[in-house]
Design a protein around this motif. Structure first.
Motif, mmCIF file in Angstrom:
data_model
loop_
_atom_site.group_PDB
_atom_site.id
_atom_site.type_symbol
_atom_site.label_atom_id
_atom_site.label_comp_id
_atom_site.label_asym_id
_atom_site.label_seq_id
_atom_site.Cartn_x
_atom_site.Cartn_y
_atom_site.Cartn_z
ATOM 1 N N HIS A 17 1.571 -19.902 -0.674
ATOM 2 C CA HIS A 17 2.150 -18.695 -0.091
ATOM 3 C C HIS A 17 3.625 -18.947 0.165
ATOM 4 O O HIS A 17 3.997 -19.999 0.699
ATOM 5 N N SER A 198 4.797 -13.914 2.764
ATOM 6 C CA SER A 198 3.503 -14.001 3.438
ATOM 7 C C SER A 198 3.657 -14.582 4.831
ATOM 8 O O SER A 198 4.584 -15.354 5.105
ATOM 9 N N LEU A 201 -0.535 -18.984 7.585
ATOM 10 C CA LEU A 201 -1.930 -18.937 7.987
ATOM 11 C C LEU A 201 -2.176 -19.839 9.188
ATOM 12 O O LEU A 201 -1.488 -20.840 9.388
ATOM 13 N N GLU A 202 -3.188 -19.496 9.950
ATOM 14 C CA GLU A 202 -3.552 -20.325 11.106
ATOM 15 C C GLU A 202 -4.162 -21.644 10.645
ATOM 16 O O GLU A 202 -4.700 -21.749 9.533
ATOM 17 N N ASP A 215 -9.169 -15.945 1.644
ATOM 18 C CA ASP A 215 -7.985 -15.734 2.487
ATOM 19 C C ASP A 215 -6.667 -16.166 1.861
ATOM 20 O O ASP A 215 -5.617 -15.994 2.486
ATOM 21 N N THR A 216 -6.701 -16.731 0.670
ATOM 22 C CA THR A 216 -5.471 -17.285 0.105
ATOM 23 C C THR A 216 -5.278 -16.844 -1.341
ATOM 24 O O THR A 216 -6.214 -16.382 -2.004
#
Length: 293
Positions: A17, A198, A201-202, A215-216
């Motif tokens: 990302h 983007s 992400l957590e 999710d990716t």
């Protein structure tokens, strides 16, 4: 001293990302790096003076890209380490170039990082890891992560590397269409696309296949397709393979990867693709999924 041999593995982005862009033009990333067990081979042995030999399947392509002699990133890494540690560079280095060039696999970065760690061991250096990472970063954004070829969450421009745990298949096949694709060209296409950056992400305790697939993405896929549209057909073919779990572009491409649950499934797929697409480079392998030291 006894000759030394090391494998410089392929770097694979399970996801990539782009989260921003610095004023100097470097893009910020959020990526998950994994590394193959196989790859290029780096050889060291005593020499009266410094010398470098390049051979292997993709030696010619690397020479044509300016990667012979002082233009090789591995040679630059050797000279840099010698200068920083006041060592005489009396060594013969050989690179067996097995991985394709301009392929999205971090081959040059992995070669350089492998050389840095190998030469450090060769000379018995006890360098501070942060100092070695700083030297690596001066050679290229992907080089620091390649110093420790184990699963890592990578951020910044590539210098922020955090080990991660993975729960996923280790069997992989790399597929390259036999056409190089320059990273700057892909990033140029990305900038022209006006694609939004983007969010980061957590953190999660364990990355598994479902989360990665759901999710990716690889945020450079559309840009790579704009440069080389045939990648789209290749991805469709890989995704349809029997036993394929996930098929994606790696890095800036054009190499794609496909994950399998077993070595047998990867081998059968490689044999089938080899018959149908003789111009493709196919590399069945396993991923190094341990977290390292």
């Amino acid at each position: 001293m006894k000759p030394l041999t090391r494998v410089a593995p392929a770097k694979v982005n399970l996801f990539l990302h782009l989260t921003g862009r610095r004023p100097d033009g470097y893009h910020l990333i959020d990526s998950l790096f994994v590394f193959t067990e196989g790859g290029d081979r780096v050889y060291l042995q005593d020499g009266l003076v410094f010398s470098f030999t390049l051979d292997g399947r993709f030696a010619g392509a690397l020479k044509n890209a300016g990667g012979a002699g002082d233009g090789n990133l591995m040679v630059r890494a050797a000279r840099l380490l010698a200068r920083e540690t006041n060592r005489d560079l009396t060594v013969h280095m050989r690179l067996d170039k097995k991985l394709p060039v301009a392929a999205g696999l971090g081959g040059g970065s992995s070669d350089a990082a492998t050389l840095l760690t190998a030469l450090s061991d060769w000379w018995g250096l006890d360098m501070d890891p942060e100092r070695l990472a700083a030297l690596a970063l001066s050679l290229g954004a992907d080089v620091p992560a390649c110093l420790s070829p184990h699963p890592q969450r990578v951020a910044g421009i590539g210098e922020i590397c955090t080990p991660v745990r993975l729960d996923m298949p280790s069997h992989i096949m790399l597929v390259n269409p036999g056409v190089p694709l320059a990273t700057p060209d892909v990033f140029r296409a990305y900038r022209h696309s006006d694609r939004a950056f983007s969010a980061v992400l957590e953190d999660v305790p364990v990355w598994d296949m479902d989360r990665i697939a759901r999710d990716t993405v690889n945020g450079l896929t559309e840009a790579a397709l704009a440069c080389l549209p045939s990648i789209a057909d290749m991805l469709d073919i890989l995704a349809a393979l029997n036993g394929a779990r996930l098929a994606r572009l790696s890095g800036s491409g054009p190499t794609c990867f496909v994950l399998f649950d077993s070595a047998e499934a990867a081998a059968v797929a490689a044999a089938d693709l080899g018959r149908k697409y003789p111009g493709w480079w196919l590399w069945p392998d396993r991923l190094r999924l341990d977290r390292g030291a």
